[in-house]
Design a protein around this motif. Structure first.
Motif, PDB file in Angstrom:
ATOM      1  N   GLN A  30       3.618  30.618 -40.781  1.00  0.00           N
ATOM      2  CA  GLN A  30       4.862  29.725 -42.133  1.00  0.00           C
ATOM      3  C   GLN A  30       4.893  30.321 -43.362  1.00  0.00           C
ATOM      4  O   GLN A  30       4.531  30.366 -43.746  1.00  0.00           O
ATOM      5  CB  GLN A  30       4.383  28.134 -41.505  1.00  0.00           C
ATOM      6  N   LYS A  60       6.694  33.319 -35.026  1.00  0.00           N
ATOM      7  CA  LYS A  60       6.270  33.152 -33.360  1.00  0.00           C
ATOM      8  C   LYS A  60       6.588  34.425 -33.003  1.00  0.00           C
ATOM      9  O   LYS A  60       6.901  35.103 -32.689  1.00  0.00           O
ATOM     10  CB  LYS A  60       6.507  31.988 -33.094  1.00  0.00           C
ATOM     11  N   SER A  84       1.856  32.029 -34.887  1.00  0.00           N
ATOM     12  CA  SER A  84       2.433  31.421 -35.248  1.00  0.00           C
ATOM     13  C   SER A  84       2.362  31.643 -37.071  1.00  0.00           C
ATOM     14  O   SER A  84       1.145  31.599 -37.897  1.00  0.00           O
ATOM     15  CB  SER A  84       2.614  29.974 -35.283  1.00  0.00           C
TER      16      SER A  84
END
Length: 112
Positions: free
Chosen positions: A80, A87, A78
């Motif tokens: 960000q 993902k 994952s």
């Protein structure tokens, strides 16, 4: 899933998110190595870069296995980024005593 040559380890990590800079890749690479370690506990390993604001984690999936004289392990990653969460799922391998290299990675398919 896109295969990657083992000598392109940083470029393979860059494929996790196009926005990763060199320091993001270094931190992600370290977390991946800890998460996929066959001697590890199988827990998720998180990383972050306060300078870029990018963060992520690696979760090993299943146990290690041998492929072409390398130790391999599947993972879910994952990331960000500044623009969106990403993902992915993939497989990384390493020769005995060598560095982990992402062999394939693609969008996480999730549970259907």
């Amino acid at each position: 899933m896109l295969p990657s040559r083992s000598n392109e380890r940083p470029a393979a990590l860059a494929s996790l998110a196009a926005e990763l800079g060199p320091e993001d890749m270094r931190r992600a690479d370290g977390a991946m190595g800890v998460a996929l370690d066959p001697q590890g506990n199988g827990a998720a390993v998180s990383w972050d870069n306060p300078q870029s604001g990018i963060k992520g984690s690696f979760v090993p999936v299943g146990g290690p296995f041998l492929r072409s004289d390398e130790i391999c392990r599947a993972f879910i990653a994952s990331v960000q980024t500044q623009s969106q969460p990403v993902k992915l799922q993939g497989t990384a391998c390493r020769p005995s005593g060598g560095e982990w290299a992402v062999k394939d990675v693609g969008p996480w398919k999730g549970l259907s």
